[in-house]
Design an enzyme around this catalytic site. Structure first.
Site, PDB file in Angstrom:
ATOM      1  NE  ARG A  92      -1.810  17.507 -16.217  1.00  0.00           N
ATOM      2  CZ  ARG A  92      -2.505  18.472 -16.813  1.00  0.00           C
ATOM      3  NH1 ARG A  92      -2.145  19.730 -16.670  1.00  0.00           N
ATOM      4  NH2 ARG A  92      -3.519  18.175 -17.570  1.00  0.00           N
ATOM      5  CE  LYS A 145       7.642   1.705  -1.544  1.00  0.00           C
ATOM      6  NZ  LYS A 145       7.613   0.434  -0.790  1.00  0.00           N
ATOM      7  CD  GLU A 155      10.285  -0.006  10.557  1.00  0.00           C
ATOM      8  OE1 GLU A 155      11.149  -0.592   9.887  1.00  0.00           O
ATOM      9  OE2 GLU A 155       9.073  -0.298  10.505  1.00  0.00           O
ATOM     10  CE  LYS A 211      12.770   3.057   3.244  1.00  0.00           C
ATOM     11  NZ  LYS A 211      11.469   3.584   3.624  1.00  0.00           N
ATOM     12  CD  GLU A 249       9.736  -3.470  -2.554  1.00  0.00           C
ATOM     13  OE1 GLU A 249       8.984  -4.272  -2.024  1.00  0.00           O
ATOM     14  OE2 GLU A 249       9.623  -2.230  -2.429  1.00  0.00           O
ATOM     15  NE  ARG A 292      12.343   0.167  -1.805  1.00  0.00           N
ATOM     16  CZ  ARG A 292      11.869   1.224  -2.453  1.00  0.00           C
ATOM     17  NH1 ARG A 292      12.220   1.439  -3.691  1.00  0.00           N
ATOM     18  NH2 ARG A 292      11.060   2.068  -1.854  1.00  0.00           N
ATOM     19  CG  ASN A 307       9.975  -6.531   2.957  1.00  0.00           C
ATOM     20  OD1 ASN A 307       9.484  -5.443   3.260  1.00  0.00           O
ATOM     21  ND2 ASN A 307      10.016  -6.980   1.730  1.00  0.00           N
ATOM     22  CG  HIS A 335       8.408  -5.217   8.027  1.00  0.00           C
ATOM     23  ND1 HIS A 335       9.567  -5.019   8.741  1.00  0.00           N
ATOM     24  CD2 HIS A 335       7.781  -4.014   7.997  1.00  0.00           C
ATOM     25  CE1 HIS A 335       9.640  -3.747   9.103  1.00  0.00           C
ATOM     26  NE2 HIS A 335       8.568  -3.112   8.673  1.00  0.00           N
ATOM     27  CG  HIS A 384       3.383  -6.166   7.316  1.00  0.00           C
ATOM     28  ND1 HIS A 384       4.161  -6.077   6.189  1.00  0.00           N
ATOM     29  CD2 HIS A 384       3.357  -4.915   7.852  1.00  0.00           C
ATOM     30  CE1 HIS A 384       4.583  -4.830   6.040  1.00  0.00           C
ATOM     31  NE2 HIS A 384       4.109  -4.103   7.033  1.00  0.00           N
ATOM     32  CG  HIS A 416       4.687  -0.596  11.611  1.00  0.00           C
ATOM     33  ND1 HIS A 416       4.246  -1.578  10.754  1.00  0.00           N
ATOM     34  CD2 HIS A 416       5.971  -0.321  11.248  1.00  0.00           C
ATOM     35  CE1 HIS A 416       5.208  -1.870   9.894  1.00  0.00           C
ATOM     36  NE2 HIS A 416       6.264  -1.123  10.169  1.00  0.00           N
TER      37      HIS A 416
END
Ligand SMILES: NC(=O)c1ccc[n+]([C@@H]2O[C@H](COP(=O)([O-])OP(=O)(O)OC[C@H]3O[C@@H](n4cnc5c(N)ncnc54)[C@H](O)[C@@H]3O)[C@@H](O)[C@H]2O)c1
Ligand SMILES: [Zn+2]
Length: 344
Positions: free
Chosen positions: A105, A127, A169, A206, A216, A220, A224, A227, A231, A246
């Site tokens: 946990r 994340k 970035e 950030k 988001e 936020r 992007n 992106h 992407h 990337h």
């Protein structure tokens, strides 16, 4: 939000870590490359510890690797007061953090990002996760490390293509938040950049954005920028022999999206020319002609879209950005043609 410490050398960072708390045991997770290049820089400064190594590469960011990690943690007899130090790029960070956050946990973990991309992007936001059945970051949790320790000393062994990819970035963060910083960055080539202040700037920016918009819901989304197109390019080239990194895809995406912004009168022609000039000098050309249709259809499937419209975050002058700007396929095509012309 988690504290982030930045230093050239890893030693002061490790010293700081062990003033925070006492743990029952320490385990270091590396990948095959960071075991070789980064672990020797911290090993002499660590107390007695277990060492774990995962295979390097996105294709190993999966449940099989997690099972191996959990298995070893079990063999090491780790209790819930143990600490895991994750020493690696975004792949090890996402996977190692996820394993730590779920083992019994959750045990404490520390991120020591060793790629520029992981230092300026994956290091903030909590994340964690893995890829699953072809879906990227499909399984995961939000969980913050005890602390994030960034040593720019690790960057000296990073392959140049990886460094250049992470740099995209940083450029993005400057373009959407700070004109003065952008002007500083674009006055120097990649090899002359001074990383500490740039990483600090990116991390701070950030963090601020995430603090203001943790769910988001709006702001936020400015992260992007580059992106939506980026992407789509990344996925389109994924199966080809010339896979894009990337940041390379994002750099091309930023140029296409900056052109769209200029055509919508959100960006001046001079600002666009400066962006085009710097990106062209820094990133190799991506041939967009054969992939136009595929890119547009992939963009239409972007989960961030609403009501079948393509939505993008676009710069509004250099140093600001607006999100959820509606863009139609014709505008994307025009901007992709512009990209091709810039690169001829
Ligand atoms: N959690 C987040 O918020 C977040 C944000 C952005 C990206 N990501 C994730 O990060 C991953 C990409 O991260 P990445 O670009 O760091 O890739 P990566 O972790 O695969 O590292 C790139 C390569 O560099 C090697 N390497 C790492 N550090 C090195 C060093 N100092 N010297 C020599 N070699 C080194 C690695 O072994 C690997 O081969 C993706 O899976 C992406 O989903 C997560
Ligand atoms: Zn990105």
């Amino acid at each position: 939000m988690t504290h982030v410490s930045i230093d050239r050398q890893p030693l002061p960072l490790i010293q700081l870590l062990f003033t925070l708390k006492q743990w029952s045991s320490v385990t270091v997770l590396t990948d095959t490359n960071t075991r070789l290049h980064c672990y020797p820089l911290i090993r002499p400064h660590l107390p007695e510890h277990h060492l774990l190594e995962m295979e390097a590469g996105e294709e190993h960011k999966n449940i099989d690797t997690c099972m191996q990690v959990w298995q070893r943690l079990t063999e090491f007899n780790l209790d819930r007061h143990a600490l895991m130090i994750v020493l690696g790029g975004g792949v090890a960070g996402d996977l190692g953090g996820f394993c730590a956050a779920t083992f019994k946990r959750g045990i404490d973990f520390v991120l020591m990002p060793t790629t520029l991309l992981a230092q300026v992007d994956a290091s903030v936001g909590g994340k964690l996760g893995i890829d699953f059945q072809g879906f990227k970051n499909h399984i995961g949790v939000f969980c913050e490390p005890i602390v994030t320790l960034i040593s720019t000393g690790f960057l000296s062994t990073l392959p140049e293509r990886e460094l250049r990819s992470g740099f995209a970035e940083i450029i993005k963060h400057c373009l959407i938040s700070d004109r003065a910083m952008w002007e500083k960055v674009c006055s120097k080539p990649l090899k002359d950049q001074e990383w500490e202040p740039l990483i600090e700037h990116s991390v701070k920016f950030k963090k601020q954005v995430i603090e203001k918009d943790p769910r988001e819901a709006g702001l936020r989304k400015i992260l992007n920028f580059g992106h939506t197109v980026g992407h789509a390019l990344e996925s389109t080239f994924l199966e080809s022999a010339n896979r894009l990194y990337h940041g390379e895809a994002i750099a091309a995406g930023m140029l296409v999206e900056a052109r769209i912004a200029q055509q919508k009168s959100m960006l001046s022609a001079d600002d666009l020319a400066a962006i085009a000039d710097y990106l062209k000098r820094t990133y190799p050309k991506v041939d967009l002609t054969p992939v136009y249709n595929e890119v547009v259809s992939r963009m239409r499937q972007d989960k961030k879209n609403k009501d079948n419209k393509i939505l993008m975050a676009l710069p509004e002058g250099i140093g600001h950005a607006r999100w959820d700007v509606e863009v139609n396929p014709g505008e994307v095509e025009e901007a992709m043609n512009y990209y091709q012309v810039v690169y001829t």
